[in-house]
Structures are given as C-alpha cells and as structure tokens.
Design a protein around this motif. Structure first.
Motif, mmCIF file in Angstrom:
data_model
loop_
_atom_site.group_PDB
_atom_site.id
_atom_site.type_symbol
_atom_site.label_atom_id
_atom_site.label_comp_id
_atom_site.label_asym_id
_atom_site.label_seq_id
_atom_site.Cartn_x
_atom_site.Cartn_y
_atom_site.Cartn_z
ATOM 1 N N GLN A 17 5.858 -5.288 -20.905
ATOM 2 C CA GLN A 17 5.934 -3.838 -20.769
ATOM 3 C C GLN A 17 6.177 -3.442 -19.314
ATOM 4 O O GLN A 17 6.998 -2.579 -19.008
ATOM 5 C CB GLN A 17 4.629 -3.197 -21.266
ATOM 6 N N PHE A 18 5.447 -4.096 -18.422
ATOM 7 C CA PHE A 18 5.512 -3.759 -17.008
ATOM 8 C C PHE A 18 6.852 -4.144 -16.392
ATOM 9 O O PHE A 18 7.271 -3.572 -15.381
ATOM 10 C CB PHE A 18 4.370 -4.464 -16.277
ATOM 11 N N SER A 19 7.536 -5.118 -16.998
ATOM 12 C CA SER A 19 8.786 -5.624 -16.429
ATOM 13 C C SER A 19 9.869 -4.554 -16.352
ATOM 14 O O SER A 19 10.809 -4.674 -15.569
ATOM 15 C CB SER A 19 9.296 -6.814 -17.246
ATOM 16 N N HIS A 42 11.967 -1.817 -9.520
ATOM 17 C CA HIS A 42 11.834 -0.578 -8.746
ATOM 18 C C HIS A 42 10.603 -0.647 -7.839
ATOM 19 O O HIS A 42 10.660 -0.268 -6.660
ATOM 20 C CB HIS A 42 11.728 0.622 -9.678
ATOM 21 N N ILE A 43 9.495 -1.132 -8.393
ATOM 22 C CA ILE A 43 8.268 -1.233 -7.598
ATOM 23 C C ILE A 43 8.443 -2.264 -6.482
ATOM 24 O O ILE A 43 8.028 -2.041 -5.338
ATOM 25 C CB ILE A 43 7.074 -1.598 -8.500
ATOM 26 N N LEU A 67 9.052 -3.775 -0.763
ATOM 27 C CA LEU A 67 9.822 -4.463 0.278
ATOM 28 C C LEU A 67 10.328 -3.477 1.324
ATOM 29 O O LEU A 67 10.338 -3.776 2.524
ATOM 30 C CB LEU A 67 10.995 -5.215 -0.359
ATOM 31 N N LEU A 68 10.750 -2.298 0.867
ATOM 32 C CA LEU A 68 11.207 -1.276 1.809
ATOM 33 C C LEU A 68 10.074 -0.858 2.739
ATOM 34 O O LEU A 68 10.273 -0.716 3.960
ATOM 35 C CB LEU A 68 11.735 -0.064 1.040
ATOM 36 N N ILE A 70 2.705 -8.991 -2.043
ATOM 37 C CA ILE A 70 4.108 -8.948 -2.478
ATOM 38 C C ILE A 70 4.518 -10.300 -3.056
ATOM 39 O O ILE A 70 5.186 -10.368 -4.100
ATOM 40 C CB ILE A 70 5.029 -8.555 -1.306
ATOM 41 N N LEU A 71 4.118 -11.385 -2.404
ATOM 42 C CA LEU A 71 4.429 -12.724 -2.916
ATOM 43 C C LEU A 71 3.792 -12.942 -4.284
ATOM 44 O O LEU A 71 4.413 -13.505 -5.193
ATOM 45 C CB LEU A 71 3.941 -13.787 -1.931
ATOM 46 N N TYR A 72 2.554 -12.488 -4.422
ATOM 47 C CA TYR A 72 1.878 -12.599 -5.717
ATOM 48 C C TYR A 72 2.605 -11.771 -6.771
ATOM 49 O O TYR A 72 2.798 -12.213 -7.903
ATOM 50 C CB TYR A 72 0.430 -12.132 -5.581
ATOM 51 N N TYR A 73 3.021 -10.582 -6.388
ATOM 52 C CA TYR A 73 3.704 -9.685 -7.320
ATOM 53 C C TYR A 73 5.017 -10.290 -7.801
ATOM 54 O O TYR A 73 5.374 -10.175 -8.976
ATOM 55 C CB TYR A 73 3.963 -8.346 -6.634
ATOM 56 N N ILE A 74 5.750 -10.944 -6.885
ATOM 57 C CA ILE A 74 7.030 -11.546 -7.246
ATOM 58 C C ILE A 74 6.843 -12.582 -8.350
ATOM 59 O O ILE A 74 7.682 -12.722 -9.250
ATOM 60 C CB ILE A 74 7.695 -12.178 -6.006
ATOM 61 N N ASN A 75 5.725 -13.293 -8.301
ATOM 62 C CA ASN A 75 5.469 -14.343 -9.291
ATOM 63 C C ASN A 75 4.625 -13.867 -10.466
ATOM 64 O O ASN A 75 4.452 -14.610 -11.435
ATOM 65 C CB ASN A 75 4.756 -15.527 -8.623
ATOM 66 N N PHE A 76 4.117 -12.645 -10.395
ATOM 67 C CA PHE A 76 3.176 -12.168 -11.407
ATOM 68 C C PHE A 76 3.811 -12.086 -12.784
ATOM 69 O O PHE A 76 3.206 -12.450 -13.787
ATOM 70 C CB PHE A 76 2.636 -10.798 -10.997
#
Length: 245
Positions: A125-127, A132-133, A138-139, A173-179
């Motif tokens: 669902q979150f994908s 966008h997030i 990153l910005l 951010i690194l965790y989020y990329i792999n979450f």
C-alpha cells in the motif's frame, strides 16, 4: 545546408511521432474493446490472445483486463498464469480481497508460498507514495548539506547534537530505501520440476515440484536461480521459473 536539412528531418520525425501516438492509442482501445467483446461472449482463448498482445507488445492494459486474464488462466487450470496476473493486478490495485483470492486459490490447489503478512500488505500500500516521499527526503538532505557547506565556509561551526541528528536522518533514508524491499520472487511454471541442493544437475535432489508454487529468489548462478524452498536454500533452473515483476 546539411545542418538545415538535419534540423528539418528531426522536426519531421518528431512531428510524425506525435501524430502516430494518438493513432496507436486509438488502435489499442479498439483492440481492448474487441477483446472485451470476445470475453463477454465466452470466447476466452481468443480474448486472451488480444489481451496478451496489449500487455506484452503495447504495454497497454487496465487492472480489469489483468483480472480477466487471471480468470481465463484459472479456467484453463494454468495456476501459474492465474497467480501471475493476479499478482500484476495486486501491484496496481493492492487490496486484501485480492490477497484472499490468491490464498484461496493456493489452498484449493495446495500451492506453496502465498502466505501474506500485515507488514507485506502495508508495504505494498505504502509503495504508491514511496518515490515521492524518497524524493522529498533526498531533496531536504541535499539542501541541508548545501547550507552546511555554505555556513562552514563562513566559519560557522555546527553543534555535535545537530551533526548527530543529521547523521541519523541520513541513516533513516538508507533504512527507508530498503524498507519496501519485498524481495524477488517467482512462480514455478512447469510440472515435474526438480528442486536441487546445488546449482548442478548432479547435485542432491530435494524434491519434485509442480507448477504454481511461489518461491523467493535469493540469487542466481548461470542457468540456476537460488531460491528458498520451505525455508531452506535450494536451486531451480531459470527456465522453470516465471519471475514476478
């Protein structure tokens, strides 16, 4: 002169491409309408040929089309195909009802690998908003680094707590990329498929699997995929596995 001709040629190519795009979309809509008509008249095999053409060749499809393709495959007892198109539909329209349908189909035909957790459902669902997030985070990181460099050149020194907080932000951010990494998976597409203990025809045989089972893909080596079979590391030939997108 040659420069002018090249510019004219480029303009004509772009112009023709723009003209061709609406025509292509119109043709796809006509093909989809014809396929839907065949489906309504229960000419499922003919409808599937057109649906597959739209999906594979033209990349033109709707979620409802994917459901119809899954329905046709289920009717033909091609459970690999049925699960594959249900999975495609689920990635476009995540819902618990689709998960329930896949689980029911798996239970009815004793197919392995279709157990879903609440966490997996949440990730799917979150994908929808994942990129966008990530772009916003990153910005924000880039802007912060730019400001920090500008201030540092002016002699400003940041506190230890600020530095620690920013490092934690980067780690998040690194965790989020792999979450949202649900991992690669595939569906066994043939019957009488050998599941081996190593990537070799001479390796120890584990079991023989039928089509429709879903397995996590953990690696690959030459013509073999490394998979998890009932929690254990195993290998299967790539030609026997339909990789899920």
């Amino acid at each position: 002169m040659q420069n002018i001709l090249s510019k004219i040629s480029a303009f004509l190519i772009i112009f023709l491409a723009v003209l061709a795009e609406p025509t292509s979309a119109q043709d796809n809509n006509l093909t989809l309408a014809k396929a839907d008509s065949l489906f309504q008249h229960q000419r499922y095999s003919d409808a599937f040929v057109l649906y597959e053409q739209l999906l594979v060749q033209d990349q033109h499809y709707s979620p409802q089309m994917l459901l119809k393709m899954a329905y046709i495959k289920e009717g033909l007892r091609d459970y690999t195909g049925a699960m594959y198109y249900l999975h495609l539909f689920y990635t476009k329209e995540p819902s618990r009802s689709t998960l329930k349908k896949m689980e029911e189909l798996a239970q009815a035909h004793r197919l392995y690998g279709y157990e879903y957790s609440d966490l997996q459902f949440f990730k799917t669902q979150f994908s929808k908003h994942y990129m966008h997030i990530l772009e916003l985070m990153l910005l924000a990181a880039v802007i912060t680094v730019t400001i920090m460099l500008f201030q540092w050149r002016r002699g400003f020194r940041f506190s230890s707590s600020f530095k620690a907080g920013f490092i934690l932000y980067l780690l998040f951010i690194l965790y989020y990329i792999n979450f949202l990494n649900l991992g690669d998976a595939g569906i066994i597409k043939n019957n009488h498929v050998a599941i081996m203990s190593a990537p070799s025809a001479g390796a120890d045989w584990i079991t023989t699997a039928t089509q429709g089972h879903k397995v996590p893909i953990t690696g690959e080596q030459d013509i073999w995929y490394e998979i998890k079979w009932r929690g254990e590391k195993a290998y299967i030939r790539k030609s026997n596995l339909l990789e899920l997108p």
